[in-house]
Design a protein around this motif. Structure first.
Motif, PDB file in Angstrom:
ATOM      1  N   LEU A 171      47.907  34.249  36.438  1.00 31.79           N
ATOM      2  CA  LEU A 171      47.968  36.445  37.419  1.00 31.79           C
ATOM      3  C   LEU A 171      47.232  37.197  36.646  1.00 31.79           C
ATOM      4  O   LEU A 171      46.450  37.958  35.659  1.00 31.79           O
ATOM      5  CB  LEU A 171      47.952  35.923  38.262  1.00 31.79           C
ATOM      6  CG  LEU A 171      48.126  35.195  39.730  1.00 31.79           C
ATOM      7  CD1 LEU A 171      49.151  35.285  40.918  1.00 31.79           C
ATOM      8  CD2 LEU A 171      46.402  35.741  40.536  1.00 31.79           C
ATOM      9  N   LEU A 213      44.443  37.393  34.949  1.00 36.01           N
ATOM     10  CA  LEU A 213      43.233  38.514  35.731  1.00 36.01           C
ATOM     11  C   LEU A 213      43.616  40.325  36.338  1.00 36.01           C
ATOM     12  O   LEU A 213      44.459  40.166  36.999  1.00 36.01           O
ATOM     13  CB  LEU A 213      43.094  38.139  37.159  1.00 36.01           C
ATOM     14  CG  LEU A 213      42.740  36.105  37.256  1.00 36.01           C
ATOM     15  CD1 LEU A 213      42.933  36.370  38.851  1.00 36.01           C
ATOM     16  CD2 LEU A 213      40.698  36.691  36.747  1.00 36.01           C
ATOM     17  N   LEU A 242      43.866  44.114  36.413  1.00 34.56           N
ATOM     18  CA  LEU A 242      43.235  44.318  37.957  1.00 34.56           C
ATOM     19  C   LEU A 242      43.165  46.136  37.624  1.00 34.56           C
ATOM     20  O   LEU A 242      43.972  46.745  37.912  1.00 34.56           O
ATOM     21  CB  LEU A 242      43.697  44.064  38.850  1.00 34.56           C
ATOM     22  CG  LEU A 242      42.649  45.152  39.942  1.00 34.56           C
ATOM     23  CD1 LEU A 242      41.474  45.101  40.341  1.00 34.56           C
ATOM     24  CD2 LEU A 242      43.825  44.810  41.633  1.00 34.56           C
ATOM     25  N   GLN A 263      42.471  50.109  37.654  1.00 32.64           N
ATOM     26  CA  GLN A 263      42.227  50.973  38.797  1.00 32.64           C
ATOM     27  C   GLN A 263      41.893  51.902  38.504  1.00 32.64           C
ATOM     28  O   GLN A 263      42.474  52.890  38.180  1.00 32.64           O
ATOM     29  CB  GLN A 263      43.583  50.796  39.769  1.00 32.64           C
ATOM     30  CG  GLN A 263      44.071  49.525  40.973  1.00 32.64           C
ATOM     31  CD  GLN A 263      42.787  49.971  42.042  1.00 32.64           C
ATOM     32  OE1 GLN A 263      42.345  51.548  42.421  1.00 32.64           O
ATOM     33  NE2 GLN A 263      41.850  49.172  42.392  1.00 32.64           N
ATOM     34  N   MET A 313      48.328  41.789  39.176  1.00 34.89           N
ATOM     35  CA  MET A 313      48.790  40.334  40.848  1.00 34.89           C
ATOM     36  C   MET A 313      49.827  39.666  40.295  1.00 34.89           C
ATOM     37  O   MET A 313      50.516  39.305  41.415  1.00 34.89           O
ATOM     38  CB  MET A 313      47.059  39.819  40.431  1.00 34.89           C
ATOM     39  CG  MET A 313      46.423  40.190  40.532  1.00 34.89           C
ATOM     40  SD  MET A 313      46.171  41.290  42.795  1.00 34.89           S
ATOM     41  CE  MET A 313      44.294  41.556  41.989  1.00 34.89           C
ATOM     42  N   VAL A 373      50.296  43.626  46.509  1.00 36.26           N
ATOM     43  CA  VAL A 373      50.343  42.512  45.746  1.00 36.26           C
ATOM     44  C   VAL A 373      52.176  42.395  45.678  1.00 36.26           C
ATOM     45  O   VAL A 373      52.370  41.337  45.751  1.00 36.26           O
ATOM     46  CB  VAL A 373      50.223  42.909  44.368  1.00 36.26           C
ATOM     47  CG1 VAL A 373      50.815  42.115  43.614  1.00 36.26           C
ATOM     48  CG2 VAL A 373      48.385  42.820  43.976  1.00 36.26           C
ATOM     49  N   LEU A 381      44.812  36.010  46.270  1.00 35.97           N
ATOM     50  CA  LEU A 381      44.810  37.033  44.843  1.00 35.97           C
ATOM     51  C   LEU A 381      43.997  37.460  44.564  1.00 35.97           C
ATOM     52  O   LEU A 381      43.064  38.220  44.356  1.00 35.97           O
ATOM     53  CB  LEU A 381      46.196  36.930  44.090  1.00 35.97           C
ATOM     54  CG  LEU A 381      47.520  37.410  44.663  1.00 35.97           C
ATOM     55  CD1 LEU A 381      48.442  36.388  44.053  1.00 35.97           C
ATOM     56  CD2 LEU A 381      47.550  38.321  44.614  1.00 35.97           C
ATOM     57  N   VAL A 382      43.160  36.378  44.722  1.00 35.34           N
ATOM     58  CA  VAL A 382      42.035  36.371  43.663  1.00 35.34           C
ATOM     59  C   VAL A 382      40.772  37.019  44.173  1.00 35.34           C
ATOM     60  O   VAL A 382      39.902  37.539  43.808  1.00 35.34           O
ATOM     61  CB  VAL A 382      41.427  34.859  43.315  1.00 35.34           C
ATOM     62  CG1 VAL A 382      40.028  34.353  42.550  1.00 35.34           C
ATOM     63  CG2 VAL A 382      42.148  33.773  42.067  1.00 35.34           C
ATOM     64  N   TYR A 391      41.345  40.330  44.147  1.00 37.07           N
ATOM     65  CA  TYR A 391      41.414  40.639  42.862  1.00 37.07           C
ATOM     66  C   TYR A 391      40.098  40.780  42.761  1.00 37.07           C
ATOM     67  O   TYR A 391      38.933  42.136  42.294  1.00 37.07           O
ATOM     68  CB  TYR A 391      41.178  39.134  41.775  1.00 37.07           C
ATOM     69  CG  TYR A 391      41.215  39.691  40.214  1.00 37.07           C
ATOM     70  CD1 TYR A 391      41.707  40.328  39.862  1.00 37.07           C
ATOM     71  CD2 TYR A 391      40.017  39.229  39.923  1.00 37.07           C
ATOM     72  CE1 TYR A 391      41.057  40.839  38.086  1.00 37.07           C
ATOM     73  CE2 TYR A 391      39.352  39.143  38.324  1.00 37.07           C
ATOM     74  CZ  TYR A 391      40.136  39.927  37.611  1.00 37.07           C
ATOM     75  OH  TYR A 391      39.243  40.496  36.403  1.00 37.07           O
ATOM     76  N   ASN A 392      38.676  40.243  42.963  1.00 38.48           N
ATOM     77  CA  ASN A 392      36.794  40.012  43.412  1.00 38.48           C
ATOM     78  C   ASN A 392      36.984  41.749  44.004  1.00 38.48           C
ATOM     79  O   ASN A 392      36.335  42.326  43.923  1.00 38.48           O
ATOM     80  CB  ASN A 392      36.310  39.165  43.853  1.00 38.48           C
ATOM     81  CG  ASN A 392      36.764  37.832  43.090  1.00 38.48           C
ATOM     82  OD1 ASN A 392      37.079  38.270  41.988  1.00 38.48           O
ATOM     83  ND2 ASN A 392      36.399  36.504  43.201  1.00 38.48           N
ATOM     84  N   GLN A 409      37.644  44.399  41.840  1.00 42.60           N
ATOM     85  CA  GLN A 409      36.490  44.619  40.597  1.00 42.60           C
ATOM     86  C   GLN A 409      35.118  44.749  41.028  1.00 42.60           C
ATOM     87  O   GLN A 409      34.276  45.212  40.224  1.00 42.60           O
ATOM     88  CB  GLN A 409      36.664  43.304  40.145  1.00 42.60           C
ATOM     89  CG  GLN A 409      37.081  42.678  39.339  1.00 42.60           C
ATOM     90  CD  GLN A 409      37.482  42.893  38.026  1.00 42.60           C
ATOM     91  OE1 GLN A 409      36.729  43.522  37.527  1.00 42.60           O
ATOM     92  NE2 GLN A 409      38.473  43.938  36.904  1.00 42.60           N
TER      93      GLN A 409
END
Ligand code: C2E
Ligand code: CA
Ligand code: CA
Length: 687
Positions: free
Chosen positions: A59, A62, A64, A66, A77, A201, A226-227, A230-231, A234
């Motif tokens: 994670l 990935l 993120l 903001q 994450m 999270v 979580l993904v 994330y998407n 994004q």
């Protein structure tokens, strides 16, 4: 979580103190944690711990982002798993993992060393602070004694752990960023969003705990929400990016520039640091777009954007305002420095830009406004930089700093432009005619039509004042249309009076793109039943420096109609002899600079002689303009000049006077001989 590099570790400040405390305390804890974990018995590391650690690292890759103003790393994450580790196995493994993850992520994106040190340090301190809460409530799990069964009642202190972790994390970052002016406002703007994401999270951590305790093999399932989270984030991020960036060049757009200006003003209000704003506009971009197509135009803009970015400092903010207009905020700089950077930008474009084998020379005009001298709010500063840019363009100075004088000039020019449009509507333009005289028999070779604007208040406005304005503003085609129409009307009137008077009309470089002019002339001649041979177009030699192919094509089309072409202001435009030889023209007009200097300067006389000889070698007649004295007339005659024009012969006259003048002297039998021999030779070369 730092993005600004504008604080120094060598001077004392809140920012540097926070940095040192985070790094010293954080890294000490890390070393201690490393020791504790390394010396723990291997039998303590079960599959649940291994799985949690692996997922945490996955994670971490990935990150993120903001919103505006925060760390490019944003909400991470992996925080859910770090927190779970803390809850189950205590502070040491959690610190080891958060440190490894933070360092790996920072190194992966190539952050500066001092950011890497700080990030690892501050995450460690944040985790350790969370652990303090656990110490207080008497929950002290470790590798040897992991957390027992997780109960509903535990949720209350877990929430406190989250809040403390979040608050310390945010506080440390805020402390270091306190030197970068925008932090506070950015934080306030994004606070709600940022906080919500972090707690979303963190809220997953009890799930991780329960699964790790009872069904560790299910842990990877947690990646799914979580993904997804994330998407979604994004997506919202890329939407935000779209809203603040220009799709073509990737630069900030006007909206983002306005935010950046706000930041700059805040920093000025706080620290009194002045800054500069440039408004930059490409010269002649419209011509590139019109003649080479939008695709080349777009590519050119992208390349210009690259050069802009490369010639400013990393802290400066480059934006595209739209079209061929750019802006740059030059932070923390006084006027001299700001001007130096403007100079660098112009220098960066000295080298032509190559696009699909074409070498394009790009020039731009830069208007500068400085905070606080020229404005202390975004709108004023932008407007003033814009005005200065306008003046830089008008005066061809390239760079201009705003002054009250600028305002006056641009208001004058804008006013003039408006009135010129009106004059076109009101038919307030008229033509005066200045004869060209043959040196052989003093007969009239023809007349040159020169536009005059009778202004109701300003009186007579000379063409040199409004033609350049018209060329830049895009109303030139209308003006040329009017001039050509007036000239053809007069030619027709002379024909009715039984006079055959060739007329030369001046056209601008901007008229020589596309079919517009050719079509206008062809239909104008046809409607009035005029032979094309009576019309001549004067083009300035400077056009020769432009796009050879397009110009040649338009000139050839015009000549194919039967219209002849005169190369005006010859000697001032640096055309190469090769270019001259292939240029479809029928006459050379020697610029009056040389003619007026001729009597005093043997060099100037030498140039005039050379130009006359050159014209004859090319099979063209040479006409000298600006002949003001008998002496000049005689000298030109002796040098073999074919024709003369100037006050000594006649001043430009209204049509009725011109009619009398021509009638009294007669028109030459073959006023505008065509350059057939040379033209066909060059056409053969072209085949
Ligand atoms: P140009 O084509 O070089 O025109 C000659 C200019 O020199 C004219 O100024 C004319 O009045 C002036 N002149 C003529 N004889 C003498 C002389 O003996 N001594 C001196 N010192 N000057 C003389 P004008 O009419 O003010 O025009 C200025 C320029 O404006 C022209 O330069 C031409 O480039 C442009 N222009 C004028 N009319 C038009 C037009 O209808 N269309 C376009 N595109 N440009 C025009
Ligand atoms: Ca002319
Ligand atoms: Ca001229």
């Amino acid at each position: 979580m730092i993005r600004r590099s504008d604080f120094s570790l060598r001077t004392f400040s809140v920012a540097s103190s926070v940095w040192y405390v985070s790094v010293v305390v954080g890294w000490s804890l890390m070393i201690l944690a490393g020791y504790e974990v390394a010396t723990a018995s291997v039998s303590r590391f079960g599959p649940a711990l291994a799985m949690t650690a692996v997922l945490l690292l996955v994670l971490e890759l990935l990150p993120l982002v903001q919103g505006r103003g925060h760390d490019p790393q944003g909400v991470v994450m992996s925080t859910a798993f770090v927190c779970a580790m803390l809850l189950i196995w205590g502070v040491w493994p959690a610190i080891v993992m958060v440190a490894i993850a933070a360092i790996a992520a920072d190194l992966r994106v190539g952050k500066q060393w001092w950011k890497v040190l700080f990030n690892a340090g501050q995450y460690t301190v944040s985790v350790a602070s969370g652990y303090l809460v656990m110490l207080l409530v008497g929950v002290t799990p470790s590798l040897e004694h992991p957390l027992g069964t997780f109960r509903l009642g535990d949720l209350s202190w877990v929430c406190v752990v989250w809040v403390v972790y979040f608050a310390v994390n945010l506080g440390l970052v805020a402390g270091v960023l306190s030197s970068g002016g925008s932090f506070r406002s950015a934080l306030v703007d994004d606070f709600a969003n940022y906080t919500a994401m972090t707690f979303a999270v963190l809220a997953l951590s009890p799930l991780v705990v329960v699964m790790a305790q009872h069904a560790w093999a299910f842990l990877p399932l947690l990646l799914i929400p979580l993904v997804l989270l994330y998407n979604t984030a994004q997506m919202s991020l890329s939407r935000e990016h779209e809203a603040t960036h220009d799709a073509l060049t990737g630069l900030s757009n006007r909206t983002a520039l306005q935010f950046a200006l706000l930041d700059a003003f805040n920093s000025y209000a706080r620290d009194g640091k002045p800054f500069g704003l440039f408004v930059i506009d490409l010269d002649d971009f419209k011509r590139v777009n019109d003649s080479l197509g939008h695709q080349i135009g777009d590519h050119l803009l992208v390349r210009v954007a690259e050069r802009l970015r490369m010639s400013v400092r990393p802290t400066d903010h480059v934006a595209r305002l739209g079209g061929d207009e750019f802006a740059v905020i030059v932070l923390d700089a006084h006027e001299s420095e700001v001007r130096a950077i403007a100079g660098r930008i112009r220098e960066s474009l000295v080298e032509p830009i190559e696009l699909r084998g074409l070498m394009l020379d790009v020039e731009l005009s830069i208007g500068i406004a400085i905070c606080p001298d020229h404005g202390t709010d975004g709108d004023t500063l932008l407007r003033h930089a814009d005005v200065a840019m306008y003046v830089a363009k008008e005066s061809r100075a390239g760079i201009e700093t705003y002054s009250a004088e600028c305002d006056r000039n641009s208001i004058d020019q804008l006013g003039l432009l408006g009135e010129l449009r009106q004059a076109l509507d009101d038919h307030a333009l008229e033509l005066h005619y200045q004869p060209k005289q043959s040196t052989r028999d003093c007969s009239t070779l023809g007349v040159e039509a020169l536009v005059r604007w009778r202004h109701p208040q300003r009186g007579f406005v000379p063409p040199d004042e409004f033609i350049p304005l018209a060329e830049r503003s895009g109303i030139m085609p209308l003006l040329t249309e009017r001039v050509v129409t007036l000239a053809l009307d007069q030619m027709a009137r002379w024909r009715e009076l039984g006079m055959t008077v060739p007329v030369a009309v001046n056209v601008s470089p901007t008229d020589l793109v596309g079919h517009r002019l050719t079509d206008l002339i062809a239909s104008g001649l046809r409607h009035r039943g005029l032979p094309a041979e009576l019309l001549q177009l004067e083009i300035t030699e400077r056009i020769v420096a432009g796009d050879a192919e397009e110009t040649n094509a338009v000139l050839s089309r015009l000549r194919a109609l039967g219209v002849s072409i005169s190369l005006d202001d010859f000697g001032t435009g640096y055309s190469s002899l090769v270019r001259l030889q292939s240029l479809p023209v029928d006459e050379l007009k020697i610029d009056r600079i040389f003619v007026s200097a001729m009597a005093r300067s043997p060099e100037a006389a030498g140039i005039v002689r050379a130009v006359i000889d050159l014209a004859h070698v090319l099979g063209l007649p040479a006409i000298a303009e600006g002949v003001e004295t008998e002496e000049e007339w005689q000298l030109l005659y002796s040098l073999g000049c074919d024709g003369v024009q100037g006050w000594h012969v006649a001043k430009p006259m209204p049509h009725d006077q011109a009619t009398e003048w021509v009638r009294a002297r007669g028109v030459a039998a073959h006023p505008y001989p065509r350059r057939e021999a040379v033209a066909s030779a060059s056409e053969q070369r072209a085949m």
